[in-house]
Scaffold this motif. Sequence first.
Motif, mmCIF file in Angstrom:
data_model
loop_
_atom_site.group_PDB
_atom_site.id
_atom_site.type_symbol
_atom_site.label_atom_id
_atom_site.label_comp_id
_atom_site.label_asym_id
_atom_site.label_seq_id
_atom_site.Cartn_x
_atom_site.Cartn_y
_atom_site.Cartn_z
ATOM 1 N N GLY A 178 24.828 9.094 39.179
ATOM 2 C CA GLY A 178 24.214 9.311 40.502
ATOM 3 C C GLY A 178 24.997 10.316 41.329
ATOM 4 N N GLN A 179 24.422 10.712 42.480
ATOM 5 C CA GLN A 179 25.001 11.781 43.305
ATOM 6 C C GLN A 179 26.415 11.472 43.784
ATOM 7 O OE1 GLN A 179 23.710 14.944 43.779
ATOM 8 N NE2 GLN A 179 25.757 15.261 44.613
ATOM 9 N N ASP A 180 26.662 10.222 44.223
ATOM 10 C CA ASP A 180 28.006 9.890 44.729
ATOM 11 C C ASP A 180 29.055 10.034 43.632
ATOM 12 O OD1 ASP A 180 27.135 9.435 47.255
ATOM 13 O OD2 ASP A 180 27.076 7.246 47.096
ATOM 14 N N VAL A 181 28.699 9.601 42.426
ATOM 15 C CA VAL A 181 29.643 9.685 41.303
ATOM 16 C C VAL A 181 29.867 11.149 40.927
ATOM 17 C CG1 VAL A 181 30.088 8.995 38.917
ATOM 18 C CG2 VAL A 181 28.950 7.423 40.470
ATOM 19 N N ILE A 182 28.789 11.943 40.958
ATOM 20 C CA ILE A 182 28.910 13.383 40.680
ATOM 21 C C ILE A 182 29.842 14.011 41.713
ATOM 22 C CG2 ILE A 182 27.626 15.583 40.762
ATOM 23 C CD1 ILE A 182 25.245 14.039 39.493
ATOM 24 N N ASP A 183 29.692 13.601 42.984
ATOM 25 C CA ASP A 183 30.540 14.128 44.061
ATOM 26 C C ASP A 183 32.017 13.901 43.770
ATOM 27 O OD1 ASP A 183 28.765 15.328 45.695
ATOM 28 O OD2 ASP A 183 28.733 13.779 47.248
ATOM 29 N N PHE A 184 32.382 12.637 43.476
ATOM 30 C CA PHE A 184 33.820 12.422 43.330
ATOM 31 C C PHE A 184 34.335 12.930 41.983
ATOM 32 C CE2 PHE A 184 32.993 7.970 41.735
ATOM 33 C CZ PHE A 184 33.795 7.999 40.605
ATOM 34 N N THR A 185 33.467 13.000 40.965
ATOM 35 C CA THR A 185 33.918 13.547 39.679
ATOM 36 C C THR A 185 34.192 15.047 39.807
ATOM 37 O OG1 THR A 185 32.581 11.905 38.518
ATOM 38 C CG2 THR A 185 33.338 13.789 37.232
ATOM 39 N N GLY A 186 33.256 15.766 40.397
ATOM 40 C CA GLY A 186 33.391 17.216 40.515
ATOM 41 C C GLY A 186 34.485 17.636 41.470
ATOM 42 N N HIS A 187 34.669 16.848 42.543
ATOM 43 C CA HIS A 187 35.581 17.280 43.605
ATOM 44 C C HIS A 187 36.939 16.584 43.564
ATOM 45 C CE1 HIS A 187 32.544 19.779 45.630
ATOM 46 N NE2 HIS A 187 31.720 18.941 45.045
ATOM 47 N N SER A 188 36.977 15.315 43.110
ATOM 48 C CA SER A 188 38.256 14.594 43.116
ATOM 49 C C SER A 188 38.924 14.573 41.745
ATOM 50 C CB SER A 188 38.056 13.158 43.585
ATOM 51 O OG SER A 188 37.459 13.165 44.846
ATOM 52 N N LEU A 189 38.155 14.750 40.676
ATOM 53 C CA LEU A 189 38.759 14.797 39.338
ATOM 54 C C LEU A 189 38.836 16.239 38.837
ATOM 55 C CD1 LEU A 189 37.030 11.757 37.520
ATOM 56 C CD2 LEU A 189 39.115 11.767 38.859
ATOM 57 N N ALA A 190 37.687 16.952 38.860
ATOM 58 C CA ALA A 190 37.695 18.352 38.400
ATOM 59 C C ALA A 190 38.246 19.288 39.482
ATOM 60 C CB ALA A 190 36.283 18.778 37.995
ATOM 61 N N LEU A 191 38.334 18.777 40.721
ATOM 62 C CA LEU A 191 38.941 19.509 41.850
ATOM 63 C C LEU A 191 38.257 20.845 42.155
ATOM 64 C CD1 LEU A 191 42.671 18.687 41.023
ATOM 65 C CD2 LEU A 191 41.229 17.597 42.733
ATOM 66 N N TYR A 192 36.927 20.848 42.072
ATOM 67 C CA TYR A 192 36.172 22.022 42.539
ATOM 68 C C TYR A 192 36.036 21.933 44.048
ATOM 69 C CZ TYR A 192 34.785 23.316 37.802
ATOM 70 O OH TYR A 192 34.798 23.728 36.499
ATOM 71 N N ARG A 193 35.997 23.108 44.710
ATOM 72 C CA ARG A 193 35.866 23.125 46.179
ATOM 73 C C ARG A 193 34.416 23.204 46.618
ATOM 74 N NH1 ARG A 193 39.465 28.133 47.359
ATOM 75 N NH2 ARG A 193 39.049 28.499 45.172
ATOM 76 N N THR A 194 33.533 23.688 45.716
ATOM 77 C CA THR A 194 32.110 23.829 46.047
ATOM 78 C C THR A 194 31.308 23.253 44.870
ATOM 79 O OG1 THR A 194 31.778 25.945 44.952
ATOM 80 C CG2 THR A 194 32.657 26.024 47.198
ATOM 81 N N ASP A 195 29.980 23.328 44.974
ATOM 82 C CA ASP A 195 29.134 22.780 43.899
ATOM 83 C C ASP A 195 28.603 23.851 42.945
ATOM 84 O OD1 ASP A 195 29.370 20.112 44.218
ATOM 85 O OD2 ASP A 195 27.554 19.819 45.408
ATOM 86 N N GLU A 196 29.151 25.050 43.031
ATOM 87 C CA GLU A 196 28.655 26.138 42.175
ATOM 88 C C GLU A 196 28.868 25.842 40.686
ATOM 89 O OE1 GLU A 196 30.570 29.638 43.651
ATOM 90 O OE2 GLU A 196 29.564 29.491 45.605
ATOM 91 N N TYR A 197 29.875 25.034 40.391
ATOM 92 C CA TYR A 197 30.209 24.735 38.991
ATOM 93 C C TYR A 197 29.084 24.006 38.245
ATOM 94 C CZ TYR A 197 30.769 19.715 39.758
ATOM 95 O OH TYR A 197 30.518 18.401 40.009
ATOM 96 N N LEU A 198 28.198 23.328 38.990
ATOM 97 C CA LEU A 198 27.165 22.485 38.365
ATOM 98 C C LEU A 198 26.279 23.263 37.399
ATOM 99 C CD1 LEU A 198 26.080 20.298 41.417
ATOM 100 C CD2 LEU A 198 27.095 19.458 39.286
ATOM 101 N N ASP A 199 26.019 24.531 37.714
ATOM 102 C CA ASP A 199 25.098 25.310 36.878
ATOM 103 C C ASP A 199 25.834 26.267 35.942
ATOM 104 O OD1 ASP A 199 22.641 24.180 37.887
ATOM 105 O OD2 ASP A 199 23.197 25.127 39.784
ATOM 106 N N GLU A 200 27.140 26.026 35.759
ATOM 107 C CA GLU A 200 27.918 26.825 34.814
ATOM 108 C C GLU A 200 28.193 25.997 33.562
ATOM 109 O OE1 GLU A 200 31.261 28.041 37.157
ATOM 110 O OE2 GLU A 200 30.030 29.382 38.391
#
Length: 446
Positions: A178-200
């Motif tokens: 879900g969105q909340d899990v995607i949020d903390f995975t992308g930003h707190s584990l993968a440490l991305y600053r924006t969401d651009e990584y989603l489509d890479e």
Amino acid sequence: MNEEYDVIVLGTGLTECILSGIMSVKGKKVLHMDRNSYYGGESASITPLEDLYKRFNIPGTPPESMGKGRDWNVDLIPKFLMANGQLVRMLLITEVTRYLDFKVVEGSYVYKKGSIYKVPSTETEALASSLMGLFEKRRFKKFLGFVSNFDQNDPKTLDGVDPNKTTMRDVYKKFDLGQDVIDFTGHSLALYRTDEYLDEPCLDSVNRIKLYSESLARYGKSPYLYPLYGLGELPQGFARLSAIYGGIYMLNKPIEEIIVEDGKVVGVKSEGEIARCKQLICDPSYMMDRANKVGQVIRAICVMSHPIKNTNDVNSCQIIIPQNQVGRKHDIYVCMVSCAHNVAAKGKYVAIISTTVETNEPEKELKPALDLLEPIEQKFVSTSDLYAPTDMGTDSQIFISRSYDATTHFETTCDDIKDIFKRMTGTDFDFGDINRKQNDIFGDVE
């Protein structure tokens, strides 16, 4: 000073000091100068506290409640070291670790709907976390299992995912996160600053989550380390390495001119003397005509007499506020350290907030983070322009570093160091190349 050097370095920021150390270890004759009277440039730790008040134009002197001014070493740029990251590898291989002591940062937290939660990064923590519902926990556990087994060279571990084609968005879909899990995975584990990584392609994201997990596995509490007496110790450690290999250091040196002939750097003029060189490394402030503004970062240093609420009263932590949670394009970061790290007087805590500026009222952008820290005794706010070089140095042999970004770790700084190294030498950076071979025979750097 009227001599010929292989490399002249201007500015004693971390990037410049690491490159100066590496070039010295590789046998280059290095002269390193700074217009300031202290090491660290933008990445300095300011002591005593009175100097911080002056730097931020705060009238008067620190109140007695702040303790002794000399007990403070306050970082201008808030960052932690990933335990298994590139900077720690550089420190270990060059043995600069012998000049520094580190503590493990005690926790990593993520903001969700106004509250903060510990970031789950192991399967056990995920199952205990109040950040997710029961079914979501099971799906996240499966996802973490996939990441930890992932090996791009072993198709059996890929589970039908093509590391160079499947997007990260599709990987999340595959595990029905879900969105909340995607949020903390992308930003707190993968440490991305924006969401651009989603489509890479997902390879970089999976490797970032692995780095986080492997860093965490080293010490258990969090994946981050922090040096006692502040981050200003890091550039000084690498400066010492350079000096041991014959590098010459000069502080308080006004730079009058960088001399370029036929499009190529040939020397630097300071106080009427000219030092000649084949290559020059500097931070953007020494060559503004060859750098471009690429954004702005706002930082707020906050002094408190209490730990941050809902963190189990830890002495140090990181909090990430994912941009989606507060309607932004970039995350907001909080790095907190305390008297336990010899950077503040007894009973005091220093939390530094940073983010990429998006509006004409940058300080208002920090509100979600400032609310988490109340009450704040003293605040020091600065907005810094970020610069990137427009001259890559191919012809001029001038190599300009990038400004320090809003991330809370040094991975992007290390990428810049490796990029400059490659442009200077024509070869890829190899950690094995910087193995030190000499002992401290020249004593300490003055």
